[in-house]
Write an enzyme that holds these catalytic residues in place. Structure first.
Site, short mmCIF file in Angstrom:
data_model
loop_
_atom_site.label_atom_id
_atom_site.label_comp_id
_atom_site.label_asym_id
_atom_site.label_seq_id
_atom_site.Cartn_x
_atom_site.Cartn_y
_atom_site.Cartn_z
N LYS A 169 -5.07 9.98 1.81
CA LYS A 169 -4.63 10.64 0.58
C LYS A 169 -4.56 12.38 0.81
O LYS A 169 -3.66 12.66 0.28
CB LYS A 169 -5.41 10.45 -0.39
CG LYS A 169 -5.66 9.11 -1.36
CD LYS A 169 -4.58 9.01 -2.20
CE LYS A 169 -4.16 7.38 -2.76
NZ LYS A 169 -5.24 7.05 -3.64
N LYS A 249 1.43 -1.23 5.84
CA LYS A 249 1.04 -1.83 4.41
C LYS A 249 1.91 -1.58 3.38
O LYS A 249 2.33 -0.37 2.97
CB LYS A 249 -0.27 -1.42 4.25
CG LYS A 249 -1.00 -2.03 3.25
CD LYS A 249 -2.41 -1.34 2.87
CE LYS A 249 -1.99 -0.10 1.64
NZ LYS A 249 -3.03 0.21 0.95
N LYS A 252 3.05 1.22 -3.09
CA LYS A 252 3.81 1.88 -4.24
C LYS A 252 3.98 3.39 -3.46
O LYS A 252 5.15 4.06 -3.44
CB LYS A 252 3.23 1.78 -5.47
CG LYS A 252 3.90 2.57 -6.30
CD LYS A 252 4.55 1.55 -7.35
CE LYS A 252 5.41 2.36 -8.45
NZ LYS A 252 5.92 1.10 -9.31
P1 TYM Z 1 -5.08 -1.00 -5.55
O1 TYM Z 1 -4.45 -0.96 -6.88
O2 TYM Z 1 -4.41 -0.33 -4.18
O3 TYM Z 1 -4.52 -2.57 -5.16
C1 TYM Z 1 -5.00 -3.76 -5.93
C2 TYM Z 1 -5.46 -4.88 -4.96
O4 TYM Z 1 -4.24 -5.39 -4.19
C3 TYM Z 1 -4.62 -5.41 -2.91
N1 TYM Z 1 -3.42 -4.97 -2.08
C4 TYM Z 1 -3.14 -5.54 -1.01
N2 TYM Z 1 -3.26 -6.40 -0.29
C5 TYM Z 1 -2.55 -6.96 0.64
N3 TYM Z 1 -1.58 -6.33 1.32
C6 TYM Z 1 -1.07 -5.20 0.62
N4 TYM Z 1 0.08 -4.55 1.15
C7 TYM Z 1 -1.83 -4.70 -0.58
N5 TYM Z 1 -1.95 -3.78 -1.42
C8 TYM Z 1 -2.60 -3.72 -2.19
C9 TYM Z 1 -5.69 -4.24 -2.57
O5 TYM Z 1 -6.49 -4.52 -1.67
C10 TYM Z 1 -6.39 -4.86 -4.10
O6 TYM Z 1 -7.39 -5.73 -3.93
N6 TYM Z 1 -9.51 0.96 -5.09
C11 TYM Z 1 -8.72 -0.22 -5.38
C12 TYM Z 1 -8.83 -0.31 -6.85
C13 TYM Z 1 -10.54 -0.54 -7.24
C14 TYM Z 1 -11.35 -1.68 -7.03
C15 TYM Z 1 -12.53 -1.46 -7.71
C16 TYM Z 1 -10.94 -2.93 -6.53
C17 TYM Z 1 -11.01 0.43 -8.17
N7 TYM Z 1 -12.24 -0.26 -8.47
C18 TYM Z 1 -13.71 -2.06 -7.57
C19 TYM Z 1 -12.27 -3.88 -6.35
C20 TYM Z 1 -13.47 -3.43 -6.68
C21 TYM Z 1 -7.57 0.08 -5.22
O7 TYM Z 1 -6.74 1.14 -5.21
O8 TYM Z 1 -6.54 -1.06 -5.28
#
Ligand code: TYM
Length: 380
Positions: A169, A249, A252
């Site tokens: 980030k 990966k 967005k």
């Molecule tokens: P986020 O919003 O980036 O993504 C949401 C979920 O989608 C999965 N994901 C992917 N899995 C496989 N390949 C990809 N290219 C891919 N892109 C996204 C992510 O692994 C995620 O499971 N920090 C977290 C949000 C969060 C969270 C939490 C998750 C906040 N608090 C507590 C679990 C528990 C995030 O930014 O996910």
């Protein structure tokens, strides 16, 4: 609802094991006092209690969060949302749209509100059932910010500075390295442990955050006594989905997504832009399905992917054919969800109600955890 199925007892497994209750009436019991009133020879046996059918055994609790980044992409679905849907039947599932986390990058209030509602609508359209799971918006249960502060006091700064997502980030938004970015994983740990969840369905990109959550839990438990379970990550069979560039990966922020609920034309455009096997230059060159992202995605949209791969290997089919087929399959696969999404977006009141009920339903869990934690830390 499953917990109450078919029983008027509503007893827990512990209730059945309480000394003196059920065993007293169990024929042939050898416990002291068991035959005090009825000496076996003098009485007819009591009818045995009905077998403890379907006692309400608490289901293990799971938690996951997703950023309100608009509508989800195929990485979100294959990496995480599919598991959210599957696991809501087996677990007590709590799913959260993490708007506090989003504030570390999004500073436009209208956009944040709109995207939060879009993500909620998308999750419902993809199969989250508010009767079986809890869906809520992170900021609607603000106890989590207090817990994040408390956890921050047991978290060494060095753990946060070495987190890969923080380093990433810092490179992606060099003009906005706010404190929230550094504290991000502490808030994520607070999300999970506020509900004492022990299982967390996520994509592999969240593995480092989960490991950090576990370390924070250990640090807390060592200092203040056993309080939180160490949460475990669970992955799908597609833990990392690559983007349309075939290298990074899907994300967005990189702009390499296939948005599953977009219009069919948009999905076609995104899929047709995918990079395939870069060594396959001529139409007659054999392809290598194991390194081709398009071929890999076919695994999740049909049972005939081996044949598709064979077509690539023998150059019977070209990359364009394989991409066209993938686009049509993705469009078809998500057609019902797309339809449902349109309906939900047109009824924001209905979605808002689901979210408000979700936040209310988990209020007692959040309050109980906070009471316990404040007490243990000497705040009350
Ligand atoms: P986020 O919003 O980036 O993504 C949401 C979920 O989608 C999965 N994901 C992917 N899995 C496989 N390949 C990809 N290219 C891919 N892109 C996204 C992510 O692994 C995620 O499971 N920090 C977290 C949000 C969060 C969270 C939490 C998750 C906040 N608090 C507590 C679990 C528990 C995030 O930014 O996910």
């Amino acid at each position: 609802a499953g917990a109450e199925r078919g029983t008027t007892h509503r007893a827990t497994a512990d209730t059945w094991n309480m000394p003196g209750m059920v065993p007293e009436r169990t024929p042939g019991s050898s416990r002291p006092g068991a035959g005090r009133l009825h000496s076996g020879t003098m009485t007819i046996e009591l009818a045995p209690l009905p077998a403890p059918v379907e006692t309400a055994r608490p289901r293990p609790r799971i938690f996951s969060g997703i950023q309100p980044s608009g509508a989800p992409h195929i990485g979100n679905d294959l990496g995480a949302i599919r598991n959210y849907v599957r696991l809501q039947a087996e677990y007590e599932a709590i799913y959260c749209i993490v708007d506090y986390h989003a504030l570390t990058s999004v500073h436009d209030p209208d956009r944040l509100r709109r995207q939060t509602r879009e993500m909620a609508s998308a999750l419902l359209a993809l199969g989250l059932d508010p009767e079986r799971c809890t869906l809520f918006v992170q900021s609607h249960r603000p106890e989590v910010t207090e817990l994040a502060w408390l956890l921050a006091t047991v978290t060494p700064v060095s753990w946060l500075e070495r987190t890969p997502t923080y380093k990433e980030k810092k490179l992606n938004q060099p003009e906005d390295i706010n404190h929230g970015l550094l504290a991000y994983p502490v808030l994520q740990a607070a999300d999970i442990v506020l509900y004492k969840a022990s299982v967390v369905p996520v994509g592999k990109d969240q593995a480092a955050h989960l490991e950090l959550s576990r370390e924070i839990v250990r640090a807390f438990n060592v200092r203040y006594g056993e309080t939180f379970p160490e949460p475990k990550a669970v992955f799908t069979s597609a833990p990392v989905v690559l983007g349309t560039d075939g290298v990074k990966k899907m994300s967005k922020s990189v702009g390499n997504t296939i948005e599953i609920l977009a219009s069919p034309d948009e999905i076609r455009r995104q899929v047709m832009s995918m990079v395939t096997d870069t060594q396959r230059i001529l139409r007659t060159d054999p392809g290598r399905p194991e390194v081709c992202n398009v071929c890999q995605l076919h695994r999740f949209f049909g049972t005939d992917y081996e044949q598709i791969w064979e077509g690539e290997r023998t150059a019977r089919t070209g990359c364009v054919d394989t991409k066209r087929l993938l686009a049509e399959r993705i469009i078809e696969h998500y057609a019902p969800a797309r339809e449902r999404y349109r309906e939900l977006i047109a009824q924001p009141g209905q979605v808002d109600r689901v979210l408000a009920q979700g936040a209310e339903r988990i209020r007692p869990i959040a309050e109980a955890t906070m009471t316990e934690v404040r007490e243990k830390m000497g705040l009350r």
